[in-house]
Design a protein around this motif. Structure first.
Motif, PDB file in Angstrom:
ATOM      1  N   HIS A   7      -6.025  -1.163  -0.778  1.00  0.00           N
ATOM      2  CA  HIS A   7      -6.576  -1.848   0.423  1.00  0.00           C
ATOM      3  C   HIS A   7      -7.107  -1.093   1.097  1.00  0.00           C
ATOM      4  CE1 HIS A   7      -2.503  -0.718   1.644  1.00  0.00           C
ATOM      5  NE2 HIS A   7      -2.785  -0.675   2.953  1.00  0.00           N
ATOM      6  N   ALA A   9      -7.512  -1.063   5.459  1.00  0.00           N
ATOM      7  CA  ALA A   9      -6.628  -1.751   6.632  1.00  0.00           C
ATOM      8  C   ALA A   9      -7.577  -1.704   7.674  1.00  0.00           C
ATOM      9  CB  ALA A   9      -5.526  -0.845   6.825  1.00  0.00           C
ATOM     10  N   GLU A  54      -5.954  -5.588   4.591  1.00  0.00           N
ATOM     11  CA  GLU A  54      -4.745  -5.568   5.448  1.00  0.00           C
ATOM     12  C   GLU A  54      -5.229  -5.818   6.840  1.00  0.00           C
ATOM     13  OE1 GLU A  54      -1.493  -2.649   4.297  1.00  0.00           O
ATOM     14  OE2 GLU A  54      -2.371  -1.839   6.243  1.00  0.00           O
ATOM     15  N   HIS A  79      -7.399   2.396   8.029  1.00  0.00           N
ATOM     16  CA  HIS A  79      -7.168   3.434   6.727  1.00  0.00           C
ATOM     17  C   HIS A  79      -7.502   2.608   5.592  1.00  0.00           C
ATOM     18  CE1 HIS A  79      -3.158   1.253   6.914  1.00  0.00           C
ATOM     19  NE2 HIS A  79      -3.391   1.371   5.680  1.00  0.00           N
ATOM     20  N   GLU A 130      -4.080   6.363   2.948  1.00  0.00           N
ATOM     21  CA  GLU A 130      -2.713   6.084   2.624  1.00  0.00           C
ATOM     22  C   GLU A 130      -2.454   6.281   0.882  1.00  0.00           C
ATOM     23  OE1 GLU A 130      -1.617   1.803   3.349  1.00  0.00           O
ATOM     24  OE2 GLU A 130       0.463   2.330   3.219  1.00  0.00           O
TER      25      GLU A 130
HETATM   26 CO    CO Z   1      -1.944   0.294   4.557  1.00  0.00          CO
END
Ligand code: CO
Length: 134
Positions: A7, A9, A54, A79, A130
């Protein structure tokens, strides 16, 4: 070592406005809000055909994304998350190469119920990364 993009974010100052933007204007599949008190955020996942977005909004007084929103009042990319098969092996390899893992270095359980770690943006071309074990 890294696999698929899990994802991207995006920290947002107004979660309801961001939900409406993605759902109504962009026509995306927006999931319900999810409070993550352990991480100090409310998250909303948006499912795209090839990845997820996200949306992040601060939860509580000590949210780790409040400082980011103070610096970026309109919001912004916070991120990106890459999938790894073995998060401890990935961490050990990265630390051995000099990369900094945020926090204690022990994986936490992320918003998808899977172990995650964050890597220092200064070691990764200015991008907070991440890692999520899939
Ligand atoms: Co995340």
């Amino acid at each position: 070592m890294i696999g698929r993009l899990n994802h991207v974010a995006i920290a947002v100052p107004d979660l309801d406005a961001a939900i409406a933007l993605y759902r109504d204007t962009l026509g995306a599949d927006v999931k319900p809000k999810q409070d993550e008190p352990d991480h100090g955020v409310t998250v909303v996942f948006i499912t795209l055909p090839n990845t997820k977005i996200e949306l992040l909004h601060p939860l509580g007084d000590a949210s780790p994304i409040q400082g980011f929103l103070d610096k970026n009042p309109s919001g912004g990319i916070h991120h990106i998350c890459y999938e790894v098969e073995d998060i401890l092996a990935a961490r050990d390899k990265l630390q051995a190469s000099g990369a900094r893992v945020l926090g204690t270095g022990a994986p936490k359980i992320g918003a998808h119920g899977k172990p995650v770690l964050f890597l220092h943006p200064k070691d990764f071309t200015g991008t907070l990364i991440e890692l999520e074990q899939i």
